[in-house]
Structure formats: C-alpha cells, structure tokens
Design a protein around this motif. Structure first.
Motif, PDB file in Angstrom:
ATOM      1  N   ALA A 217       0.839  -1.207   0.000  1.00 39.24           N
ATOM      2  CA  ALA A 217       0.000   0.000   0.000  1.00 39.24           C
ATOM      3  C   ALA A 217       0.869   1.250   0.000  1.00 39.24           C
ATOM      4  O   ALA A 217       0.581   2.231  -0.714  1.00 39.24           O
ATOM      5  CB  ALA A 217      -0.928  -0.014   1.216  1.00 39.24           C
ATOM      6  N   ALA A 218       1.932   1.220   0.806  1.00 41.81           N
ATOM      7  CA  ALA A 218       2.836   2.368   0.854  1.00 41.81           C
ATOM      8  C   ALA A 218       3.529   2.574  -0.494  1.00 41.81           C
ATOM      9  O   ALA A 218       3.681   3.709  -0.960  1.00 41.81           O
ATOM     10  CB  ALA A 218       3.876   2.167   1.959  1.00 41.81           C
ATOM     11  N   LYS A 222       3.233   5.792  -2.812  1.00 44.91           N
ATOM     12  CA  LYS A 222       4.443   6.460  -3.271  1.00 44.91           C
ATOM     13  C   LYS A 222       4.434   6.605  -4.782  1.00 44.91           C
ATOM     14  O   LYS A 222       4.794   7.663  -5.326  1.00 44.91           O
ATOM     15  CB  LYS A 222       5.673   5.655  -2.824  1.00 44.91           C
ATOM     16  N   TYR A 223       3.987   5.551  -5.459  1.00 52.59           N
ATOM     17  CA  TYR A 223       3.910   5.599  -6.916  1.00 52.59           C
ATOM     18  C   TYR A 223       2.906   6.660  -7.372  1.00 52.59           C
ATOM     19  O   TYR A 223       3.184   7.438  -8.296  1.00 52.59           O
ATOM     20  CB  TYR A 223       3.513   4.223  -7.451  1.00 52.59           C
ATOM     21  N   GLU A 224       1.754   6.671  -6.718  1.00 55.95           N
ATOM     22  CA  GLU A 224       0.737   7.654  -7.084  1.00 55.95           C
ATOM     23  C   GLU A 224       1.237   9.078  -6.829  1.00 55.95           C
ATOM     24  O   GLU A 224       0.978   9.987  -7.628  1.00 55.95           O
ATOM     25  CB  GLU A 224      -0.546   7.390  -6.292  1.00 55.95           C
ATOM     26  N   LEU A 225       1.962   9.281  -5.711  1.00 58.82           N
ATOM     27  CA  LEU A 225       2.524  10.588  -5.420  1.00 58.82           C
ATOM     28  C   LEU A 225       3.547  10.984  -6.473  1.00 58.82           C
ATOM     29  O   LEU A 225       3.574  12.141  -6.936  1.00 58.82           O
ATOM     30  CB  LEU A 225       3.173  10.575  -4.033  1.00 58.82           C
ATOM     31  N   GLU A 226       4.375  10.041  -6.864  1.00 58.10           N
ATOM     32  CA  GLU A 226       5.371  10.322  -7.896  1.00 58.10           C
ATOM     33  C   GLU A 226       4.697  10.686  -9.206  1.00 58.10           C
ATOM     34  O   GLU A 226       5.132  11.608  -9.909  1.00 58.10           O
ATOM     35  CB  GLU A 226       6.293   9.114  -8.082  1.00 58.10           C
ATOM     36  N   GLN A 227       3.609   9.954  -9.535  1.00 60.84           N
ATOM     37  CA  GLN A 227       2.880  10.265 -10.764  1.00 60.84           C
ATOM     38  C   GLN A 227       2.260  11.657 -10.683  1.00 60.84           C
ATOM     39  O   GLN A 227       2.247  12.410 -11.675  1.00 60.84           O
ATOM     40  CB  GLN A 227       1.802   9.205 -11.014  1.00 60.84           C
TER      41      GLN A 227
END
Length: 318
Positions: A217-218, A222-227
């Motif tokens: 989940a983290a 993190k991936y979504e934040l980077e995107q």
C-alpha cells in the motif's frame, strides 16, 4: 575282480574332489584378494597385522592379502546432505529441518543443504582419525551436528524478519564461513551451504503478510505521489510554455505599437518641420475665394488678415 576294477576309479574321484576343493578355495581367496575401487572413490588399505594404514589406492583393480589387509572406501566427489521439513527429501525420515530461535525468541524451522567432499590427499588421515569409520558415521558426526550447532548459534543474532527476509543470505554466508573452518580441521572440504526455505509459525506468517500488505500500500501511494508530481511538473512546464508564448506575443505587439508610434512621431516631426508661416499663408491664399468675411457689430476685427495676401496678389489681374 570287480572290486579291483573299482579301486582306480575311486582314487580318481578323490583326486577330482580334492582338486575341486582347492579350486574353490583358490577362487574364494582370489575373490577376497581382488578388489575394485570405483571411479570417484579412494581406497584406504589397512594392515591388520601391524595396525597401520599402508596406502591410498586410486580407482581401478587391486590385489590385497585378505587375511591381513582391509580396505575402506571414501567418496571424493561432492556429497550433498539435506535437512528439510519434507518427508520426501533428506537423509532422515520425518521433519528433519533445523529448529532455531531468533533474537526475539521466536522459533523458526529452516531447510538447509550442505555440499562437501573428502580431501583425497588426506583420506588416510581421515581414516585414522575416525578409526576406519564409514562416511555415514563421519557425515552424521561432522556434517549434521556441526551444521545444526553453528546455524542455531548464529541465527540467535538475527530477528525473525531478517532471517526470513533480506539477511537470509548473510546468515548463510556466516554459517558457511564457520563450517569451512570446522570441515577443514576434519579433512573435509565445504563446497556450499544454503538455506533453502524458512518455515514460520502461523502467527508470524500473518504478521509478515500484514507487513507485506502495508508495504505494498505504501509503495502504491508512493507511486501515485510520484505520478502526481510528474503531472504537476508537466503542467508547470506547459504553463511556463504558454506564459512564454503570451509574453512573446505581448512583446511583439508592444514592439509593433512602439515601431508605429515612432514612425508616426517621426512623420509628425517631419510634418511640423515642413509647416512654415509662409506655407500656411500660401495655402490660405489658394483656398480664398476673394470675398471678405462679413462681421456683425461695429469695430469687429476680421478673423483672418488678408491684407498682405491682397497686396501680394494685386499684380495678378485679368
């Protein structure tokens, strides 16, 4: 007379019987004396008369004295000793995995495999040290016991998460290092040691699954934040591009207006410089129809003084 005829025949039978016995005894002795050392093995000849190791025998045929000499064979190829939880593998039936305790006193079961071989040049010393015991006995006392003892001691320095995770290989390397020393002292060469699998109790399995789920989940967040950050950077670049384009357009318009204004100013300046009083009077004269303006009221002053124009035009007559 018949008895006389039978006597030579009885002697021949006895002779044949003795010859057969001698042949059998010779065959038995030959069989006992003729030994074959298979490929991948070394033979250790032991003289029972003087209780000494006489020689190491390479693979092939050899003759010995069966009454005074015994031969023990040791494999010099790589041997694998497996200790696992499964019933279908390993040298011992049932659960033969190694039970260890982590630094938190959590019990884990480890499946391991040990690969080793006998030092060929020290096989005779190995035979002497172990009193002629077979490799099975040496394997049980050295390979099995040393592996279980060293692994149990070293595993207690690690947490259960480290053992089941990223430090599993590190633990195996430390065990391998100590086993190498212990095997060397006992005329064996350690080829490899691996931890094949880590078996966790149910409570630790659940804890590990929860941790993995949280980590996933983290990672997803993190991936979504980077995107999102990438999208924001893209939008920023696009906005900067549009702003630059608008600034360029505005500058172009301003430059155009400035150029036109400068041109108009130059034109006005040139026009102002070209307009003189004489030119004005001349233009007025060209547009005068010869009539004097009419004024109401006495003492009015004409708006345009044409006296000079009249004087200047007097010579002109029809």
């Amino acid at each position: 007379m018949s008895n006389a005829k039978n006597r030579p025949s009885g002697r021949r039978i006895g002779t044949i019987a003795i010859a057969l016995v001698i042949a059998v005894i010779g065959l038995v002795l030959l069989t006992a004396s003729w030994k074959t050392i298979p490929p991948g093995y070394v033979g250790i000849a032991f003289n029972k008369a003087n209780n000494n190791v006489t020689t190491a025998i390479d693979p092939g045929w050899t003759l010995i004295n069966p009454f005074t000499t015994a031969i023990q064979q040791y494999p010099v190829t790589i041997q694998t000793y497996i200790m696992v939880q499964s019933d279908n593998e390993g040298q011992t039936a049932g659960d033969d995995s190694i039970k260890i305790q982590s630094s938190e006193a959590q019990q884990l079961n480890l499946d391991v495999a040990v690969q080793y071989r006998v030092k060929k040049e020290e096989a005779a010393v190995l035979y002497t040290d172990w009193g002629g015991q077979s490799l099975d006995v040496i394997e049980l006392q050295v390979v099995r016991q040393q592996t279980r003892s060293i692994l149990t001691t070293l595993a207690g320095r690690y947490s259960w998460e480290d053992i089941s995770g990223e430090k599993r290989a590190e633990l195996a390397d430390k065990v391998k290092e100590q086993l190498t020393t212990e095997f060397e002292r006992r005329h064996l060469i350690l080829e490899d040691f691996v931890i094949r699998e880590v078996h966790l109790p149910d409570n630790l399995k659940q804890a590990l699954e929860n941790k993995i789920t949280a980590q996933q989940a983290a990672e997803r967040q993190k991936y979504e934040l980077e995107q999102a950050q990438i999208k924001a950077e893209q939008d920023k670049v696009e906005a900067q591009g549009r702003a630059e384009a608008q600034r360029a357009t505005a500058k172009g318009d301003a430059d155009s207006i400035l150029i036109r204004a400068e041109a108009q100013a130059d034109a006005n300046r040139l026009l102002a410089e070209s307009v003189t009083e004489v030119l004005i009077r001349y233009q007025m004269a060209l547009r005068w129809d010869g009539k004097l303006p009419v004024f109401n009221g006495g003492g009015a002053t004409p708006l345009v003084d044409v006296s000079e124009l009249i004087d200047s035009t007097q010579p002109i007559s029809r």
